[in-house]
Design a protein around this motif. Structure first.
Motif, PDB file in Angstrom:
ATOM      1  N   SER A   1     -18.315 -39.003 -23.736  1.00  0.00           N
ATOM      2  CA  SER A   1     -18.285 -39.044 -25.195  1.00  0.00           C
ATOM      3  C   SER A   1     -19.464 -39.841 -25.714  1.00  0.00           C
ATOM      4  O   SER A   1     -19.729 -40.950 -25.255  1.00  0.00           O
ATOM      5  N   LEU A   2     -20.174 -39.258 -26.645  1.00  0.00           N
ATOM      6  CA  LEU A   2     -21.361 -39.900 -27.198  1.00  0.00           C
ATOM      7  C   LEU A   2     -21.287 -39.930 -28.719  1.00  0.00           C
ATOM      8  O   LEU A   2     -20.869 -38.954 -29.337  1.00  0.00           O
TER       9      LEU A   2
ATOM     10  N   ASN B   1     -12.340 -46.718 -28.274  1.00  0.00           N
ATOM     11  CA  ASN B   1     -12.332 -45.730 -27.188  1.00  0.00           C
ATOM     12  C   ASN B   1     -12.690 -44.337 -27.674  1.00  0.00           C
ATOM     13  O   ASN B   1     -12.259 -43.334 -27.118  1.00  0.00           O
ATOM     14  N   TYR B   2     -13.512 -44.259 -28.738  1.00  0.00           N
ATOM     15  CA  TYR B   2     -13.981 -42.970 -29.206  1.00  0.00           C
ATOM     16  C   TYR B   2     -15.197 -42.499 -28.413  1.00  0.00           C
ATOM     17  O   TYR B   2     -15.427 -41.293 -28.288  1.00  0.00           O
ATOM     18  N   ILE B   3     -16.003 -43.425 -27.927  1.00  0.00           N
ATOM     19  CA  ILE B   3     -17.266 -43.059 -27.292  1.00  0.00           C
ATOM     20  C   ILE B   3     -17.494 -43.895 -26.042  1.00  0.00           C
ATOM     21  O   ILE B   3     -16.853 -44.928 -25.838  1.00  0.00           O
ATOM     22  N   GLU B   4     -18.421 -43.405 -25.233  1.00  0.00           N
ATOM     23  CA  GLU B   4     -18.888 -44.157 -24.068  1.00  0.00           C
ATOM     24  C   GLU B   4     -20.399 -44.341 -24.089  1.00  0.00           C
ATOM     25  O   GLU B   4     -20.967 -44.906 -23.171  1.00  0.00           O
ATOM     26  N   GLY B   5     -21.034 -43.853 -25.123  1.00  0.00           N
ATOM     27  CA  GLY B   5     -22.477 -43.988 -25.172  1.00  0.00           C
ATOM     28  C   GLY B   5     -23.030 -43.553 -26.509  1.00  0.00           C
ATOM     29  O   GLY B   5     -22.293 -43.144 -27.419  1.00  0.00           O
ATOM     30  N   LEU B   6     -24.353 -43.629 -26.625  1.00  0.00           N
ATOM     31  CA  LEU B   6     -25.049 -43.359 -27.878  1.00  0.00           C
ATOM     32  C   LEU B   6     -26.226 -42.412 -27.640  1.00  0.00           C
ATOM     33  O   LEU B   6     -27.016 -42.621 -26.707  1.00  0.00           O
ATOM     34  N   PHE B   7     -26.320 -41.380 -28.464  1.00  0.00           N
ATOM     35  CA  PHE B   7     -27.514 -40.539 -28.523  1.00  0.00           C
ATOM     36  C   PHE B   7     -28.131 -40.765 -29.892  1.00  0.00           C
ATOM     37  O   PHE B   7     -27.520 -40.470 -30.922  1.00  0.00           O
TER      38      PHE B   7
END
Length: 410
Positions: A58-59, A104-110
């Motif tokens: 998830s990003l 806990n919506y994301i695990e990273g960033l783009f």
């Protein structure tokens, strides 16, 4: 009236959807458990991208701003476009990333951006976000930054220290296409920036003489994106460009983004978008080139116009055009020959090679390896099975085609 954070998030996340190059595969495994900090590159959550083993990554995928000083004809955020504009500050992007992660919506960033003021100014803002996340907040999740080709080398160097992956978009398959639709961008400058990045990535992999440790610079490598269908380039040209990019710049992925018509479009652009299936066939052909030993010429030779067949996958199209290479004996053939059999993937071929060391394989053995026997029967020989003249049948394409499916009306 100033827009709220929620309104700007809606605008800038929607504007980011046109960038396809946001997969998170290939990064190093980093986890904050037991080490302090926050985040992980290995967890699971809301699906935005897929790793090669099928894990959902998830990003948070946003633009820093959709203001831009460039006027690329194919871009909805071009300077002359009449779209809603919005902008985040670096601190707001950091806050959003941390808050989304804590929920806990994301695990990273783009993170990408339109270019404002100058390339250096915009790149410095992107780097600041990554630096704050890593150094101030101990964020250990995945970060992908879209870099700007003519930004100062020192900014690119710093971006690679904090980001897992960096990417520079080549935008169009040919220099002529880019000159026509985005004359402010320089193809030579883009390639020079990609070459410099490859050197930095390769240098970081070499252990230093004094400490024997490796530096950290974009451990997941670099990627790029091409827009498909905005110019007259056929699939053979697109894939040939991809092959040069893989070979010349060590890219991890080339992403193909089907052109989508935009409001107030230039007359130079096609009025309708290309079939989305074309994008899918390009990815399949790309896979054949990278992992199955096919050349670009082999993949695109089936049709004289240089386009891939939309009705069947390129591997099956090649097999139908080269029936003299079949059937392939699964008990004796080399790995390279097995990889060319329609219905056999890389992992399946490796499993066949391991299993046949112990016994001669029959069709039911392939079935236990989850091979679609309907797909492979015409192309292989096995213990107790030979297709005889099945491979010569004129209706072979229909025999191996997937069964028709009833589409939902609602």
């Amino acid at each position: 009236m100033p827009r709220s954070l929620r309104e700007r998030l809606a605008i800038l996340s929607d504007a980011a959807k046109y960038d396809a190059s946001c997969a998170s595969s290939g990064t190093t495994r980093r986890d904050s458990s037991g080490t302090g900090g926050l985040g992980s590159t290995e967890g699971s959550g809301i699906c935005h991208a897929y790793a090669p083993d099928g894990r959902c990554i998830s990003l948070l995928k946003i633009l820093l701003t959709n203001f831009c000083i460039f006027d690329c004809a194919y871009c909805i955020n071009r300077s002359s476009s009449n779209v809603e504009r919005a902008r985040f500050t670096p601190d707001e992007v950091v806050w959003l990333t941390m808050e989304f992660y804590r929920r806990n919506y994301i695990e990273g960033l783009f993170l990408s951006s339109g270019i404002v003021r100058s390339s250096d100014h915009t790149m410095e803002q992107l780097v600041r976000v990554a630096r704050e996340l890593r150094t101030t907040h101990g964020f250990r999740g995945y970060i992908h930054l879209k870099t700007i080709p003519d930004a100062a080398p020192a900014l690119i160097e710093e971006a690679g220290l904090y980001a897992d992956r960096l990417s520079i978009n080549v935008e169009m398959p040919t220099d002529a296409g880019l000159a026509t639709l985005a004359p402010e961008k320089q193809p030579a400058g883009i390639r020079r920036a990609m070459a410099d990045m490859r050197i930095r990535i390769e240098d970081a992999k070499e252990p230093t003489l004094r400490t024997r440790t490796r530096k950290r610079f974009a451990p997941a490598g670099q990627s790029t994106q091409m827009i498909i269908g905005a110019d007259a380039s056929n699939d053979a040209t697109v894939l040939a460009t991809s092959a040069r990019l893989y070979g010349g710049y060590g890219l991890k992925r080339v992403y193909y983004s089907a052109f989508s018509p935009i409001p107030d479009a230039s007359a130079q652009l096609p009025p309708v978008k290309p079939p989305l299936l074309r994008e899918h066939r390009l990815y399949q052909a790309d896979w054949l080139y990278r992992f199955y030993g096919f050349s670009i010429a082999e993949v695109t030779a089936a049709r004289p116009d240089g386009m891939l067949d939309l009705e069947m996958d390129p591997k099956l199209a090649w097999a139908l055009a080269n029936r003299g290479d079949f059937p392939v004996d699964v008990n004796r053939a080399a790995r390279e020959s097995l990889l060319r059999v329609p219905g056999l993937g890389v992992k399946t071929v490796d499993a066949i090679l391991a299993a046949r060391r112990h016994r001669r394989l029959r069709l039911d053995d392939l079935g236990r390896l989850r091979v679609s026997l309907r797909k492979v029967r015409p192309w292989i020989q096995a213990e107790g099975w030979t297709p005889l003249r099945l491979v010569d049948r004129s209706d072979l394409a229909a025999l191996v085609a997937p069964p028709a499916q009833q589409l939902a009306l609602l």
